[in-house]
Design a protein around this motif. Structure first.
Motif, short mmCIF file in Angstrom:
data_model
loop_
_atom_site.label_atom_id
_atom_site.label_comp_id
_atom_site.label_asym_id
_atom_site.label_seq_id
_atom_site.Cartn_x
_atom_site.Cartn_y
_atom_site.Cartn_z
N CYS A 525 -6.82 -2.58 -1.59
CA CYS A 525 -6.24 -2.27 -0.29
C CYS A 525 -4.86 -2.91 -0.13
N LEU A 526 -4.72 -4.16 -0.64
CA LEU A 526 -3.43 -4.83 -0.56
C LEU A 526 -2.35 -4.08 -1.33
N VAL A 527 -2.77 -3.40 -2.40
CA VAL A 527 -1.84 -2.62 -3.21
C VAL A 527 -1.58 -1.25 -2.59
N SER A 590 0.28 -2.71 -17.37
CA SER A 590 -0.65 -1.86 -18.11
C SER A 590 -1.35 -0.86 -17.20
N ASN A 591 -1.46 -1.17 -15.91
CA ASN A 591 -2.09 -0.24 -14.96
C ASN A 591 -1.06 0.52 -14.12
N ALA A 592 0.23 0.32 -14.43
CA ALA A 592 1.28 0.98 -13.64
C ALA A 592 1.19 2.49 -13.73
N HIS A 597 0.48 6.97 -9.57
CA HIS A 597 -0.03 8.23 -9.02
C HIS A 597 -0.58 8.05 -7.61
N LEU A 598 -0.78 6.77 -7.22
CA LEU A 598 -1.42 6.49 -5.94
C LEU A 598 -0.50 5.80 -4.94
N VAL A 599 0.51 5.09 -5.45
CA VAL A 599 1.40 4.30 -4.60
C VAL A 599 2.83 4.55 -5.05
N PRO A 600 3.79 4.62 -4.13
CA PRO A 600 5.20 4.77 -4.52
C PRO A 600 5.63 3.67 -5.49
N PRO A 601 6.29 4.02 -6.58
CA PRO A 601 6.71 3.02 -7.57
C PRO A 601 7.53 1.88 -6.98
#
Length: 946
Positions: A525-527, A590-592, A597-601
């Motif tokens: 959620c924080l991400v 590694s999870n970027a 795909h879920l959060v703006p870069p």
């Protein structure tokens, strides 16, 4: 064999009436329940209402039993035989008579064995009801969703159960669950609570479930009639104004007794508390925001008070004194020893346990071989799998995804804990994906699964964060709905409904599948939440900083120790630590690919920068505040880090950022790290290596008394090139680890101290240690005590020691080298130039070996301290020891405690000491010398008998 006159007139082998006369007093003493007997005798026509009225006129139970005995004997053999048959068949009602039945070798008479017996005893009926309900509730394990069922007995696998003393030192391992309730390891006979501790995911709840299930099937070695189970987090659902009595707590949160208008069951519980077993799961999960100190203490079972006070009074024995309690809590939860009877520490799966668990998940040999090969090739993954929770996630996820897609393997070598929970989330989300049917048996696309389930994932993450911020693990239906989750969403698997938390009939409550999953989703959620500002992601780090003054006793609310007002004596921070760790994993490069795909870069980049900055400085800050102490191993000071240091390294490993690791290593400005008693598991060794192998200088590392195992040693391979001190005592290591050490340490040849005390090393490993001694010219100290080394291994070691020019101290306490091994060490110490301290204590050495060692001492000029405690050396070696005293000018302390010397041998030692001025002490405590005989040696002050 018992019997009576049968229909053909043949006499029974034994007169039952006579049997009742012979054992009359036994029966009168142990038969407590007359109602069950009377009900069955009447039901089958052996007595009438008038008989019952006469019996019940007696004021006491013992008088009633005597009346019943007289009555059935007067009615003949069949009535007497049926009376005994009732006692035998109504097992729970007359459990105290079971030894008596064994004594008389009871077999039911033919004339009564087909006559039914109904147990009408309310105590027994309630006990049976508890067994049935507990058997039903514990039959299945929690699975991915409420639609799946996995039988406990099909998947349960034992974990390593270590018994600890009051100081937390190991006393060995339990062999079965029954031993949890046994006397081994009891350090406080007055206390009644058995504490089971271990890290999150190590299997504490499953152990309790297995105990409960065994009791329900009468397969647990206990005489407990009643087994009451509680999850401690339920106590967090009560309000400050809530009150409850002990009776309500027991019955409302387990089950009510049927047909007990007179309250016989509760009366029995109060009279016989030793018949009760409680389990309280997750003591660390109790949260409260009010002060218990102002509430009056109530110790009456009938009076009402706050439920937490009822719990405290149960644990301390102020209520139901004599009952047994099993309490589980995560590692580090502080509970006062005065209430703890014994401690059991769960260490997760051993390699053998893991193989067994693997076979439960993969019954087909082909599948099992495939998974085994991948596990063995990945020590870090094996280390993670030593935790039952993580192993369950990995194996279940692998099976599920393999059933859906074509290209699924176990996670690769760089898997982190975050990856494991991402895998679990993918499984949950794939169950609801509209495209699941199209994807079946096709290429797996993790990003598509997360994108399609993003709305639901965000809702679960929001709920998890909501709870974590309040330190709450229970959610109402309204709270779940407020986060945008429907009843169908709840079925996905992240949440499960729970009962027994609220006895007032209000709406359903929910909890996450595991507290670690809740921490993972809170970090998610924080991400995911774009409204969380960059430094807002660090909110839980401040809750985990080490403050010595903040460590409060979990029982301080009883007034047994002072604490600040309004502080929460139950507060632990492990769930915050896990959330921090998962935050690091989710923000790793590694999870970027997935997260973008879920959060703006841009949001990810900003939050990642904030996190990296914090981590880079945290370890340096942590270490700078810790005190230094002189090292006895090498020159210089050492710093004993706090457990929080390990969490920092875990977080850095989760980021998989070599830059952060390099900066962190640069900030470690000490040469000796003491990580003993830090609860380090094998999977943590990857984190240690990830950071420490960047350290530019040589390092000394003390990792004694942890649980790194062979898997952990393999993960540390890159680090061994920098280590001058390798202390791995008490770490479950086998010869496999020594093979790794021999290969790596002999490459660099810089090691000075090698500590392998109390592991599982055999002669094979001893030969490898001998190789290390032989090839490492700076090695000064070797500790190999309490392993499984015999004379064979001792011979290799002794030869290497003989040739070494650097060896200073050797510890072999508690092996089995015997006299042959003593002969080998005798050859090693002759004319040795550097060996100063040697321990061959507790090695089965007799006077034969003692004589060899004594003769060698006449040729030794280096050995100062020689330990030969707990052997079998007697007077036969005294003459040679006396001669050694006359010739040896180096020895200062000879420890002969717990051997077989008599006054005659001590006379000879005394004579030898007259010609020696360097020996300061010869300790003979525990030998065959009486107190009166000790007075004869009073003049020789160097002889010690205490």
């Amino acid at each position: 064999m018992m019997g009576c006159v049968d229909q053909d007139g043949a006499e029974a082998p034994l007169d039952t009436c006579k049997l009742l006369t012979i054992h009359r007093e036994v029966l009168v003493e142990h038969v407590k329940n007359t109602q069950c007997i009377l009900d069955n005798l009447k039901m089958n026509g052996f007595i009438c209402n008038e008989d019952i009225e006469i019996i019940l006129r007696s004021a006491t139970k013992t008088e009633q039993v005597r009346k019943i005995l007289e009555l059935v004997q007067s009615k003949g053999e069949e009535a007497s035989a049926y009376f005994i048959h009732i006692l035998h068949q109504a097992y729970d009602a007359f459990i105290d008579l079971q030894p008596w039945f064994n004594t008389i070798h009871y077999k039911p008479a033919k004339c009564v064995k087909d006559i039914p017996v109904i147990n009408t005893d309310p105590i027994s009926r309630y006990s049976e009801k508890l067994r049935q309900e507990l058997g039903r509730d514990t039959q299945f394990l929690v699975s991915y969703s409420q639609k799946e069922e996995t039988r406990l007995e099909e998947l349960y696998t034992d974990t390593q159960m270590e018994i600890l003393n009051e100081q937390g030192e190991s006393l060995g391992f339990l062999k079965s669950l029954d031993e949890i309730l046994g006397e081994e390891g009891v350090f406080n006979q007055q206390a009644e609570t058995i504490l089971i501790t271990g890290d999150a995911g190590v299997g504490k709840s499953i152990v309790l479930q297995r105990l409960q299930n065994l009791w329900s099937k009468r397969e647990l070695n206990t005489r407990a009639k009643f087994f009451f189970t509680f999850r401690c987090r339920m106590f967090s659902t009560f309000k400050e104004t809530d009150e409850i009595s002990l009776k309500d707590l027991i019955f409302k949160h387990n089950c009510y007794p049927d047909g007990d208008p007179d309250g016989e069951v509760f009366s029995y519980i109060l009279r016989f508390p030793e018949s009760i077993l409680f389990t309280f799961d997750g003591y660390d999960e109790i949260q409260m925001d009010f002060d218990l100190e102002n509430m009056p203490e109530v110790v009456s079972p009938e009076e009402r008070t706050h439920p937490l006070l009822v719990l405290m009074n149960l644990l301390t024995g102020k209520l139901l004194r004599g009952s047994r309690k099993i309490l589980t809590a995560r590692t580090g939860t502080e509970i006062q020893s005065r209430v703890i009877r014994k401690k059991v520490f769960l260490r997760g799966f051993s390699p053998e346990n893991l193989r067994q668990y693997l076979s439960h998940h993969f019954p087909l040999q082909e599948q099992r071989d495939l998974v085994s090969v991948q596990l063995e090739a990945n020590p870090h993954l094996c280390g993670l799998c030593s935790f039952p929770l993580f192993s369950w996630i990995i194996f279940k996820s692998f099976k599920h995804l393999q059933s859906m897609y074509d290209d699924v393997e176990l996670p690769d070598s760089c898997i982190t804990l975050t990856n494991i929970f991402l895998l679990l989330s993918e499984v949950f989300l794939s169950r609801t994906s509209k495209s699941a049917g199209l994807l079946r048996r096709s290429t797996r696309c993790t990003a598509d699964t997360f994108k399609s389930g993003l709305k639901m994932l965000s809702a679960f993450a929001k709920l998890a964060l909501l709870g974590l911020e309040k330190s709450s693990f229970i959610y109402t239906h309204d709270e779940v709905s407020s986060c945008g989750l429907s009843d169908d969403d709840v079925q996905v698997g992240f949440l499960r409904p729970v009962s027994h938390y609220n006895a007032c009939g209000t709406s359903a409550t929910y909890e996450f599948l595991h507290v670690t999953l809740q921490a993972f989703l809170a970090a998610f959620c924080l991400v995911l939440d774009l409204h969380v500002i960059p430094d807002g992601i660090l909110r839980f780090f401040s809750k985990c900083e080490y403050h010595k003054s903040s460590h409060l006793s979990c029982l301080s609310c009883l007034g047994t120790s002072s604490h600040p007002r309004n502080s929460d004596p139950f507060q632990t921070n492990e769930h915050f630590q896990f959330s921090n760790l998962f935050l690091c994993g989710l923000l790793s490069k590694s999870n970027a690919v997935l997260l973008e795909h879920l959060v703006p870069p841009s949001s990810l980049k900003t939050k990642r920068k904030m996190l990296k900055s914090y981590l880079s400085s945290s370890v340096k800050t942590h270490l700078s505040g810790l005190p230094r102490s002189p090292s006895t191993d090498i020159k210089g000071n050492k710093v004993h880090v706090m457990p929080n240091f390990l969490w920092m390294l875990r977080c850095i490993f989760e980021t998989h950022s070599e830059d952060v690791a390099r900066v962190t290593a640069k900030g470690i400005a000490v040469g000796y790290l003491k990580l003993a008693y830090c609860n380090i598991y094998s999977a943590d060794c990857s984190a240690l290596n990830f950071v420490l192998h960047h350290h530019r200088k040589c390092l000394a590392v003390d990792m004694d008394n942890n649980n790194i195992s062979d898997y952990g040693v393999k993960q540390l391979i890159p680090l061994f090139s920098k280590l001058t001190v390798v202390r791995f005592c008490v770490n479950q290591l086998t010869d496999s680890s020594v093979e790794v050490l021999a290969a790596e340490l002999t490459k660099q040849k810089i090691v000075k101290v090698l500590g392998l005390y109390k592991n599982h090393i055999t002669d094979v490993g001893a030969k490898l240690v001998a190789q290390i001694i032989d090839e490492c010219p700076h090695l000064r100290t070797v500790k190999l005590g309490y392993n499984y080394i015999t004379a064979v291994g001792a011979t290799f070691l002794a030869e290497a020691i003989r040739k070494s020019k650097s060896i200073f101290e050797v510890g072999m306490w508690g092996n089995s080298i015997g006299d042959d091994g003593a002969h080998a060490f005798a050859e090693a110490i002759k004319n040795h130039s550097s060996l100063t301290n040697l321990s061959l204590s507790a090695n089965g050495i007799t006077s034969e070996g003692g004589t060899s060692l004594a003769r060698a001492l006449t040729l030794n000029s280096s050995l100062h301290i020689f330990w030969l405690i707990q052997n079998n050396i007697s007077d036969d070696a005294a003459v040679e020891l006396a001669k050694a005293f006359q010739k040896n000018s180096a020895l200062t302390h000879l420890m002969l405690i717990d051997n077989q010397f008599s006054a005659r041998g001590v006379d000879q030692l005394t004579e030898g000491l007259k010609h020696n001025t360097t020996i300061k002490e010869v300790n003979l405590k525990g030998n065959q010398i009486s107190a009166e005989e000790e007075t004869h040696f009073r003049e020789e002050k160097r002889l010690r008998f205490c």
